[in-house]
Write a protein that holds these residues in place. Structure first.
Motif, mmCIF file in Angstrom:
data_model
loop_
_atom_site.group_PDB
_atom_site.id
_atom_site.type_symbol
_atom_site.label_atom_id
_atom_site.label_comp_id
_atom_site.label_asym_id
_atom_site.label_seq_id
_atom_site.Cartn_x
_atom_site.Cartn_y
_atom_site.Cartn_z
ATOM 1 N N MET A 1 0.838 -1.202 0.000
ATOM 2 C CA MET A 1 0.000 0.000 0.000
ATOM 3 C C MET A 1 0.871 1.249 0.000
ATOM 4 O O MET A 1 1.927 1.282 0.638
ATOM 5 N N ASP A 2 0.446 2.293 -0.711
ATOM 6 C CA ASP A 2 1.148 3.567 -0.755
ATOM 7 C C ASP A 2 1.301 4.138 0.659
ATOM 8 O O ASP A 2 0.419 4.020 1.501
ATOM 9 N N TYR A 3 2.471 4.760 0.901
ATOM 10 C CA TYR A 3 2.774 5.303 2.234
ATOM 11 C C TYR A 3 1.687 6.244 2.727
ATOM 12 O O TYR A 3 1.249 6.161 3.878
ATOM 13 N N HIS A 4 1.249 7.151 1.871
ATOM 14 C CA HIS A 4 0.262 8.154 2.293
ATOM 15 C C HIS A 4 -1.097 7.504 2.558
ATOM 16 O O HIS A 4 -1.817 7.913 3.482
ATOM 17 N N GLU A 5 -1.437 6.508 1.780
ATOM 18 C CA GLU A 5 -2.678 5.777 2.037
ATOM 19 C C GLU A 5 -2.586 5.011 3.352
ATOM 20 O O GLU A 5 -3.561 4.905 4.091
ATOM 21 N N GLU A 6 -1.405 4.480 3.623
ATOM 22 C CA GLU A 6 -1.180 3.768 4.887
ATOM 23 C C GLU A 6 -1.350 4.714 6.071
ATOM 24 O O GLU A 6 -1.941 4.357 7.100
ATOM 25 N N GLN A 7 -0.806 5.933 5.936
ATOM 26 C CA GLN A 7 -0.943 6.925 7.003
ATOM 27 C C GLN A 7 -2.405 7.285 7.237
ATOM 28 O O GLN A 7 -2.866 7.403 8.378
ATOM 29 N N LYS A 8 -3.145 7.455 6.141
ATOM 30 C CA LYS A 8 -4.580 7.755 6.250
ATOM 31 C C LYS A 8 -5.309 6.631 6.965
ATOM 32 O O LYS A 8 -6.142 6.865 7.845
ATOM 33 N N LYS A 9 -4.998 5.393 6.579
ATOM 34 C CA LYS A 9 -5.648 4.244 7.182
ATOM 35 C C LYS A 9 -5.377 4.185 8.679
ATOM 36 O O LYS A 9 -6.284 3.929 9.480
ATOM 37 N N ASN A 10 -4.133 4.448 9.069
ATOM 38 C CA ASN A 10 -3.778 4.425 10.487
ATOM 39 C C ASN A 10 -4.504 5.515 11.266
ATOM 40 O O ASN A 10 -4.961 5.292 12.390
ATOM 41 N N ASP A 11 -4.625 6.697 10.663
ATOM 42 C CA ASP A 11 -5.333 7.802 11.328
ATOM 43 C C ASP A 11 -6.815 7.466 11.506
ATOM 44 O O ASP A 11 -7.417 7.778 12.544
ATOM 45 N N ILE A 12 -7.404 6.842 10.490
ATOM 46 C CA ILE A 12 -8.817 6.456 10.571
ATOM 47 C C ILE A 12 -9.025 5.416 11.675
ATOM 48 O O ILE A 12 -9.991 5.495 12.454
ATOM 49 N N LYS A 13 -8.115 4.454 11.765
ATOM 50 C CA LYS A 13 -8.211 3.423 12.807
ATOM 51 C C LYS A 13 -8.090 4.045 14.196
ATOM 52 O O LYS A 13 -8.846 3.709 15.115
ATOM 53 N N LYS A 14 -7.144 4.982 14.362
ATOM 54 C CA LYS A 14 -6.970 5.643 15.660
ATOM 55 C C LYS A 14 -8.209 6.449 16.036
ATOM 56 O O LYS A 14 -8.629 6.481 17.194
#
Length: 352
Positions: A1-14
């Motif tokens: 997964m793209d780094y920025h998409e990964e960051q978005k996913k992590n923020d959504i989970k948090k």
């Protein structure tokens, strides 16, 4: 997964985890503001609102005995502007037990208070607009005045000494020099990119190998909010990047980190925290009086660019400021200095 998409996913989970620590009506609020806010903004609001609700339970008598999950919109409607002002005062210093039961101390300056009152205002504005509460006391509370800070930056000589130190490692400790042998080329490329483009540290760690264009000497970055932009670099940055890429070819990255430009010794993408520590380590060998972070390197670039061009709009564009007034405020000291220098340029009486 793209780094920025990964960051978005992590923020959504948090954010989803935090929502279960907030009153039930917050689910509606965060769904409502999703189209107009970034993930990190919503996550920040959730953290700040949790502090606000904890304060209400502790200091508002009518909420005594309730838990955060018990707070209703009717309770929110019963909070006065004066009580929100009390919250701002509370933020100056408060204590909370951590997971182990030990007491943690927290303090907020004017910027921290301004961010938290912004979250409270957003919450009240949303439900007032939806006509689910009768009043909006948060709008009656003034935002703490934020005083401009002097911009801490490296001067030209300090920048040169910093790059020399990254190359040589002469002033590092014996322990640090052991790692320096393995990271010198990477560190020089990374700090050259920060100093030579003014990009944010989050943009830098998000760089992929495919984001480099040596034909035009450009780097593709993803700005805050998800917009792409191209930043251009000079010959020194180009050479540092080329040297690092030769070394980078010999590294076999961990799975999922194959595209990352800057890798740690563990062969995974460098984190923001790692870059902050890296910059601090080298900067301390150059100056003990200035607390230099990656953001200060960004300020150093902005200062040099403005000194060379005098174009505040160009500086705003390159730094990715949406409002040129933000840039103007940050570099007001330089503008004042330029205006002062103009005082002796125009002669009222020509010397014969």
């Amino acid at each position: 997964m793209d780094y920025h998409e990964e960051q978005k996913k992590n923020d959504i989970k948090k954010l989803r985890e935090l929502l279960f620590q907030l009153p039930e009506f917050c689910f509606e609020y965060f769904r409502g503001i999703e189209p107009t806010t970034a993930e990190k903004t919503r996550l920040g609001y959730a953290h700040d609102l949790r502090i606000f609700f904890s304060f209400l339970l502790e200091y508002i008598p009518s909420l005594s005995g309730k838990t955060i999950h018990d707070i209703t919109l009717e309770d929110l409607d019963g909070v006065s502007a004066q009580q929100i002002e009390m919250f701002l005062d509370y933020l100056s210093y408060y204590e909370k037990p951590d997971e182990d039961g030990a007491v943690e101390e927290f303090q907020n300056g004017e910027r921290g208070k301004a961010r938290k009152i912004s979250a409270v205002r957003s919450l009240y504005k949303y439900f007032y607009k939806k006509e689910k509460i009768k009043g909006n006391p948060a709008m009656l509370v003034s935002t703490p005045k934020i005083h401009d800070k002097n911009i801490i930056r490296l001067d030209v000589n300090e920048i040169a000494r910093l790059l020399d130190e990254v190359e040589s490692g002469d002033k590092l400790t014996k322990h640090q020099r052991v790692y320096h042998e393995h990271t010198r080329v990477r560190d020089l490329a990374l700090i050259s990119v920060l100093l030579g483009t003014g990009m944010r540290v989050s943009e830098c760690v998000g760089l992929n190998l495919t984001d480099i264009d040596f034909e035009n000497n450009g780097l593709r970055i993803v700005r805050k909010g998800g917009n792409e932009s191209i930043l251009y670099f000079g010959d020194e940055v180009e050479q540092a990047l080329r040297d690092y890429l030769e070394q980078r070819k010999q590294i076999l990255p961990l799975e999922g980190h194959e595209d990352a430009l800057f890798l740690s010794l563990k062969k995974s993408r460098l984190t923001v925290r790692a870059v902050e520590n890296l910059v601090k380590k080298y900067a301390q060998t150059v100056t003990q009086l200035k607390n230099i972070s990656p953001h200060k390197l960004r300020s150093s670039y902005g200062t040099e660019l403005y000194n060379e061009t005098g174009d505040i709009y160009l500086v705003a564009d390159v730094l990715g400021h949406k409002d040129v007034n933000t840039t103007r405020k940050h570099y007001a000291q330089i503008e004042d200095s330029r205006r002062r220098s103009a005082a002796n340029v125009v002669k009222l009486r020509k010397e014969e």
